[in-house]
Motif scaffolding. Structure first.
Motif, PDB file in Angstrom:
ATOM      1  N   GLN A   2      40.339  34.753 -86.941  1.00  0.00           N
ATOM      2  CA  GLN A   2      39.238  34.512 -86.007  1.00  0.00           C
ATOM      3  C   GLN A   2      39.749  34.026 -84.662  1.00  0.00           C
ATOM      4  O   GLN A   2      39.227  34.400 -83.615  1.00  0.00           O
ATOM      5  CB  GLN A   2      38.278  33.477 -86.582  1.00  0.00           C
ATOM      6  CG  GLN A   2      37.243  34.064 -87.495  1.00  0.00           C
ATOM      7  CD  GLN A   2      36.329  33.002 -88.033  1.00  0.00           C
ATOM      8  OE1 GLN A   2      36.664  31.821 -88.026  1.00  0.00           O
ATOM      9  NE2 GLN A   2      35.178  33.414 -88.507  1.00  0.00           N
ATOM     10  N   LEU A   3      40.791  33.173 -84.703  1.00  0.00           N
ATOM     11  CA  LEU A   3      41.338  32.678 -83.443  1.00  0.00           C
ATOM     12  C   LEU A   3      42.045  33.773 -82.667  1.00  0.00           C
ATOM     13  O   LEU A   3      41.917  33.882 -81.456  1.00  0.00           O
ATOM     14  CB  LEU A   3      42.320  31.534 -83.713  1.00  0.00           C
ATOM     15  CG  LEU A   3      41.702  30.174 -83.993  1.00  0.00           C
ATOM     16  CD1 LEU A   3      42.788  29.205 -84.379  1.00  0.00           C
ATOM     17  CD2 LEU A   3      40.997  29.686 -82.747  1.00  0.00           C
ATOM     18  N   ILE A   4      42.829  34.607 -83.401  1.00  0.00           N
ATOM     19  CA  ILE A   4      43.729  35.538 -82.714  1.00  0.00           C
ATOM     20  C   ILE A   4      43.003  36.789 -82.240  1.00  0.00           C
ATOM     21  O   ILE A   4      43.274  37.293 -81.148  1.00  0.00           O
ATOM     22  CB  ILE A   4      44.899  35.906 -83.649  1.00  0.00           C
ATOM     23  CG1 ILE A   4      45.805  34.693 -83.827  1.00  0.00           C
ATOM     24  CG2 ILE A   4      45.709  37.044 -83.079  1.00  0.00           C
ATOM     25  CD1 ILE A   4      46.910  34.919 -84.796  1.00  0.00           C
ATOM     26  N   ALA A   5      42.041  37.284 -83.051  1.00  0.00           N
ATOM     27  CA  ALA A   5      41.460  38.606 -82.775  1.00  0.00           C
ATOM     28  C   ALA A   5      40.806  38.650 -81.402  1.00  0.00           C
ATOM     29  O   ALA A   5      40.921  39.654 -80.694  1.00  0.00           O
ATOM     30  CB  ALA A   5      40.454  38.966 -83.856  1.00  0.00           C
ATOM     31  N   GLY A   6      40.153  37.549 -80.998  1.00  0.00           N
ATOM     32  CA  GLY A   6      39.530  37.530 -79.684  1.00  0.00           C
ATOM     33  C   GLY A   6      40.544  37.676 -78.578  1.00  0.00           C
ATOM     34  O   GLY A   6      40.342  38.401 -77.605  1.00  0.00           O
ATOM     35  N   MET A   7      41.691  36.987 -78.753  1.00  0.00           N
ATOM     36  CA  MET A   7      42.729  37.075 -77.712  1.00  0.00           C
ATOM     37  C   MET A   7      43.304  38.475 -77.637  1.00  0.00           C
ATOM     38  O   MET A   7      43.566  38.981 -76.537  1.00  0.00           O
ATOM     39  CB  MET A   7      43.850  36.079 -78.018  1.00  0.00           C
ATOM     40  CG  MET A   7      43.478  34.642 -77.777  1.00  0.00           C
ATOM     41  SD  MET A   7      44.916  33.624 -78.022  1.00  0.00           S
ATOM     42  CE  MET A   7      44.164  32.187 -78.716  1.00  0.00           C
ATOM     43  N   VAL A   8      43.512  39.109 -78.785  1.00  0.00           N
ATOM     44  CA  VAL A   8      44.049  40.473 -78.778  1.00  0.00           C
ATOM     45  C   VAL A   8      43.072  41.412 -78.083  1.00  0.00           C
ATOM     46  O   VAL A   8      43.465  42.267 -77.284  1.00  0.00           O
ATOM     47  CB  VAL A   8      44.337  40.944 -80.220  1.00  0.00           C
ATOM     48  CG1 VAL A   8      44.777  42.383 -80.231  1.00  0.00           C
ATOM     49  CG2 VAL A   8      45.382  40.086 -80.853  1.00  0.00           C
ATOM     50  N   PHE A   9      41.773  41.189 -78.354  1.00  0.00           N
ATOM     51  CA  PHE A   9      40.739  42.010 -77.722  1.00  0.00           C
ATOM     52  C   PHE A   9      40.771  41.843 -76.201  1.00  0.00           C
ATOM     53  O   PHE A   9      40.737  42.828 -75.445  1.00  0.00           O
ATOM     54  CB  PHE A   9      39.386  41.596 -78.291  1.00  0.00           C
ATOM     55  CG  PHE A   9      38.247  42.461 -77.871  1.00  0.00           C
ATOM     56  CD1 PHE A   9      38.050  43.687 -78.472  1.00  0.00           C
ATOM     57  CD2 PHE A   9      37.369  42.050 -76.893  1.00  0.00           C
ATOM     58  CE1 PHE A   9      37.008  44.486 -78.095  1.00  0.00           C
ATOM     59  CE2 PHE A   9      36.323  42.844 -76.515  1.00  0.00           C
ATOM     60  CZ  PHE A   9      36.146  44.066 -77.115  1.00  0.00           C
ATOM     61  N   MET A  10      40.882  40.565 -75.758  1.00  0.00           N
ATOM     62  CA  MET A  10      40.935  40.309 -74.316  1.00  0.00           C
ATOM     63  C   MET A  10      42.170  40.940 -73.691  1.00  0.00           C
ATOM     64  O   MET A  10      42.133  41.455 -72.572  1.00  0.00           O
ATOM     65  CB  MET A  10      40.949  38.809 -74.045  1.00  0.00           C
ATOM     66  CG  MET A  10      39.629  38.127 -74.170  1.00  0.00           C
ATOM     67  SD  MET A  10      38.421  38.814 -73.081  1.00  0.00           S
ATOM     68  CE  MET A  10      39.120  38.342 -71.521  1.00  0.00           C
ATOM     69  N   TYR A  11      43.304  40.915 -74.426  1.00  0.00           N
ATOM     70  CA  TYR A  11      44.527  41.525 -73.920  1.00  0.00           C
ATOM     71  C   TYR A  11      44.340  43.022 -73.736  1.00  0.00           C
ATOM     72  O   TYR A  11      44.777  43.596 -72.728  1.00  0.00           O
ATOM     73  CB  TYR A  11      45.658  41.229 -74.894  1.00  0.00           C
ATOM     74  CG  TYR A  11      46.969  41.851 -74.533  1.00  0.00           C
ATOM     75  CD1 TYR A  11      47.567  41.559 -73.330  1.00  0.00           C
ATOM     76  CD2 TYR A  11      47.595  42.734 -75.395  1.00  0.00           C
ATOM     77  CE1 TYR A  11      48.757  42.136 -72.994  1.00  0.00           C
ATOM     78  CE2 TYR A  11      48.784  43.307 -75.059  1.00  0.00           C
ATOM     79  CZ  TYR A  11      49.368  43.012 -73.862  1.00  0.00           C
ATOM     80  OH  TYR A  11      50.545  43.593 -73.535  1.00  0.00           O
TER      81      TYR A  11
END
Lengths: 175, 145, 112
Positions: B13-22
């Motif tokens: 949950q923490l990482i997926a948002g950042m990957v999406f933003m990247y």
């Protein structure tokens, strides 16, 4: 530079040979990852960061899909004794490899020495490309402006491949 | 397919948002830095695949998601086609004509229509790869039942 | 020059796998190896010694750039390669559910 790339390509060849001859299918799939990730390093050394970004993610997704296919099936490849058909295909392979070697030997002499010069086509794409397209990234300029037809064609192929996957997997098999 | 443990779920949950933003960053800056529609689309699809692998199919309604992603894919390729055809209406009437004002090189809003192509091709690639993955997962589930 | 030869040998390894292997997953892996060698060849042709990545800096634009055309061709081809590989995998998983084996020789015999 040529030496570094040669070493990495040599490792990729070893990984490919292991992937083809491995007994367990899961280790074969993972050994094929050596080839893909080695290609990422080659792209970085060859000054192609766009390709490196795409290739590292694509290789990961390919590995996930392949492992998902292989994982809950019979993973052992059964090596039976070589029969007539096996010999025939081996001889065919050797014959094809010799023929292709000959043609590559002819055609590689027409190429320039590695790293000395680029293709003649590079000049018009680099000179004044920034003024024509307004894009600082020349690769994006080529992909969407000079060669827009290519990109549209590739996008169409992508849609066709997705439709193919859906068609194959949605068919109700005959019981 | 079952989900994984609680720790994996929270980390995802923490990482997926950042990957999406990247992925969105790669697409939007595609005409300035390395990247573009193809690279960013694959990264966005990767973030969704991460979520699906971690949470399993109990949490997500996979069939509904698949029909949605197919729709997005087809709409995006249609928009790309319309943008390409719109070059026939202006100026020298060439297919794939870049008829928007170019702006100054190096600004975020520049390069005419290239950012638009980047965005829609990114949506198309992300939706395609997500559709393929979902189709394989749904097929495996149907067989095992 | 030796890089071109090594790249070609990588292609030949993939070709050898496609012809001689009997397992469908191995054939798919060999096909993707052939694909990778082609991508590598394109990137090698575009390289120039002392060149920089094809990103123009408006401040000082006079530099030697790597050829952007092969990179643009390969960029789309990689994504297509992913789609076609997964289509191959879809066919393979379909065949496995029907016949229960990855061996093409056995599948041919079972069909009769």
């Amino acid at each position: 530079m040529e030496l570094a790339i040669s070493v990495i390509v040599g490792l990729m060849i070893l990984g490919a040979l292991y992937a083809i001859h491995a007994k367990d299918l899961l280790s074969a799939v993972i050994a094929s990852g050596i080839v893909g990730y080695g290609l990422v390093i080659c792209f970085l050394l060859l000054k192609a960061p766009d390709l490196a970004i795409v290739q590292i993610v694509v290789e990961t997704i390919t590995l996930i899909i392949m492992v998902a296919v292989v994982f809950d099936s019979s993973r052992e490849e059964s090596f039976s004794k070589p029969d007539t058909q096996g010999y025939v295909s081996a001889i065919t392979a050797v014959f094809l490899i010799i023929v292709l070697f000959y043609f590559f030997k002819i055609s590689v002499s027409a190429l320039d020495v590695f790293g000395e010069s680029t293709l003649r086509m590079a000049g018009p794409y680099i000179e004044g490309a920034t003024e024509k397209t307004g894009s600082a990234n020349l690769v994006t300029g080529v992909v969407f402006d000079f060669r827009g037809y290519d990109t549209l064609g590739e996008a169409t192929v992508l849609v066709t491949a997705v439709l193919g996957v859906l068609t194959i997997l949605r068919l109700k098999g005959k019981k | 397919m079952k989900g994984m443990t609680l720790i994996v779920k929270k980390t995802t949950q923490l990482i997926a948002g950042m990957v999406f933003m990247y992925g969105i960053y790669i697409i939007v800056h595609g005409h300035l830095t390395p990247g573009g529609g193809f690279a960013g689309g694959v990264v966005i699809a990767g973030s969704f695949i991460l979520l699906i692998l971690a949470f399993g199919s109990d949490f997500l309604n996979l069939v509904k998601e698949e029909s949605g992603s197919t729709l997005y894919e087809n709409l995006a390729i249609l928009v790309v086609l319309f943008l390409a055809v719109s070059g026939l209406l202006f100026g020298t009437r060439v297919f794939f004509l870049n008829w928007f004002p170019k702006g100054t090189v190096g600004q975020l809003v520049s390069a005419g229509m290239l950012p638009l192509y980047n965005i829609f091709v990114g949506i198309e690639v992300a939706a395609s790869i997500l559709t393929i993955f979902l189709a394989l997962i749904i097929f495996k589930e149907e067989i095992s039942e | 020059m030796i890089v071109y030869w090594l790249c070609f040998i990588l292609f030949l390894v993939g070709l050898y796998g496609v012809i001689t292997r009997r397992n469908l997953v191995k054939i798919a892996i060999s096909l993707s190896i052939m694909e990778f060698s082609t991508f590598l060849f394109f990137a090698l042709v575009g390289y120039i010694d002392g060149g920089v990545a094809p990103i123009v800096d408006p401040a000082d634009p006079v530099k030697v750039y790597v050829d952007p055309l092969p990179q643009a061709l390969v960029l789309t081809a990689i994504v297509i390669g992913l789609a076609t590989t997964s289509m191959l995998m879809a066919v393979i998983i379909r065949l496995y559910r029907k016949y229960g084996t990855f061996d093409i020789r056995e599948i041919k015999n079972l069909r009769g």
